[in-house]
Each structure stands twice: as C-alpha cells, then as structure tokens.
Design a protein around this motif. Structure first.
Motif: not given
Length: 208
Positions: A124-134, A137-148
């Motif tokens: 949620l922070a500005p330029h958060a590292v788990l967000l996609s380039a756009l 949240l979906f798709p993004s590093s966060f969505s890929a990591f959601l189940i783990p």
C-alpha cells in the motif's frame, strides 16, 4: 471415529476420481488413434504415433509442473500444522478456553496482525515493492505470493499456539505435523497430476 470415517470416504472419493481420470486418459489415446488414423483427420494428432509417444514422454514433467502443484503441497503442509496445534478448536471455543490458552491465541493473532502490517507496507505504500509495474495488485508479485503468504500466517500462528498450549513440544513435532499434512495432500496431488496430463493430452491431440 467420525473423523476417521470421513477421511476414509474422502480417500475413496479421490481414488474413484483418479480411476475416472485414468480411464479418460486411455479413452483419449484410443480416440486420437481412431480419429487420426482411421478417419484420417489431419487436424487430429494420434498419441500412438512416433510423434505422439515422443511428445508424451518428453512433456510429461512440463505438463504437471505449475504453481498450482506447489500451492497444493504448501496448503497440505500448513494443514498439518493447523491440525496438530488444534488452533481451530481453540478459535471455536475461545470464550471457554483456560486463560493460558486464550493468551496463546492472543499471541498467535498478534503475529498474524504483525505480518499483515508488513504486507500492507509492501503493497500500500507509494511505489510498494510487491505491486506490478502498473501499480496493481492483480497480477503482481503480491498475487503470486498470496497463497504462500496465507500458508505462512496460518503456519506461524499454529506453531506458536501449539507450542504455548503444549500440543507441539519440539521441532520434531513441527516436522511430524508437516509430514502428516503432506500425506493429507497426496490424494489431491495425484488427482491434479492426472487432470493436468489429461488436459495437456487433449490439447495436443486436437491442437488447441
């Protein structure tokens, strides 16, 4: 005993599903041979030709290799920790728990809250590292990591609760619980692998 009966019925259901998938795989092989060789439909590839056998053998691992397989295993390992710790039973009867078990549940919930705070900062922070380039949240590093992530939260909370309450007494108990959970996930792994191979075979035969 009721839990044991449900487990047996569940395993039988998975066994029946596996048998049906194997039968469908055999049918797909035979249909591809009849359609491609007897009817001479050039748009259909037979799994009994040299190309078909070569494809089947060379792509078997690739056909079943996917994030879904890892998710099934992770969920199984986590389910073992949850079952051994008895945290769900504690949540269901929280108001009647002894004081030390309520404190253990509180600690576990605080751990989950701490993890959520870290995840919120990373998403949620500005330029958060788990967000996609756009910035989505979906798709993004966060969505890929959601189940783990969900498995990590459930596992950490379960181990903490189990250790405080005495349901988990050592690292060996943690490992044994994970092994038990892995065994619980095996029927789903088998059904998934058979389903993935059947789907890939159908796609290859009909060129989908």
């Amino acid at each position: 005993r009721r839990s044991s009966d449900l487990t047996i019925k569940h395993q039988r259901l998975m066994a029946y599903a596996s048998c049906v998938l194997l039968l469908l795989q055999v049918i797909a092989v035979l249909v591809s041979w009849v359609w491609g060789s007897v009817i001479l439909d050039t748009n259909v590839s037979s799994l009994l030709t040299a190309d078909g056998v070569r494809w089947f053998c060379s792509s078997l691992v690739d056909n079943v290799r996917s994030p879904l397989l890892i998710y099934i295993l992770l969920i199984g390992l986590t389910a073992g920790q949850v079952k051994r710790s008895k945290i769900l039973a504690g949540l269901a009867s929280f108001s009647t728990l002894p004081s030390f078990q309520r404190k253990a549940m509180t600690v576990a919930l605080w751990e989950i809250a701490a993890i959520l705070v870290v995840v919120a900062y990373l998403t949620l922070a500005p330029h958060a590292v788990l967000l996609s380039a756009l910035g989505t949240l979906f798709p993004s590093s966060f969505s890929a990591f959601l189940i783990p992530l969900l498995c990590t939260m459930a596992g950490v909370a379960s181990i903490t609760y189990g250790c405080i309450c005495g349901n988990i007494r050592s690292g060996s108990d943690v490992f044994d619980a994970a092994v038990e959970g892995g065994q619980m996930s095996v029927p789903y792994v088998i059904v998934y692998m058979l389903s993935a191979e059947l789907y890939s075979s159908v796609c290859w035969v009909w060129g989908i």
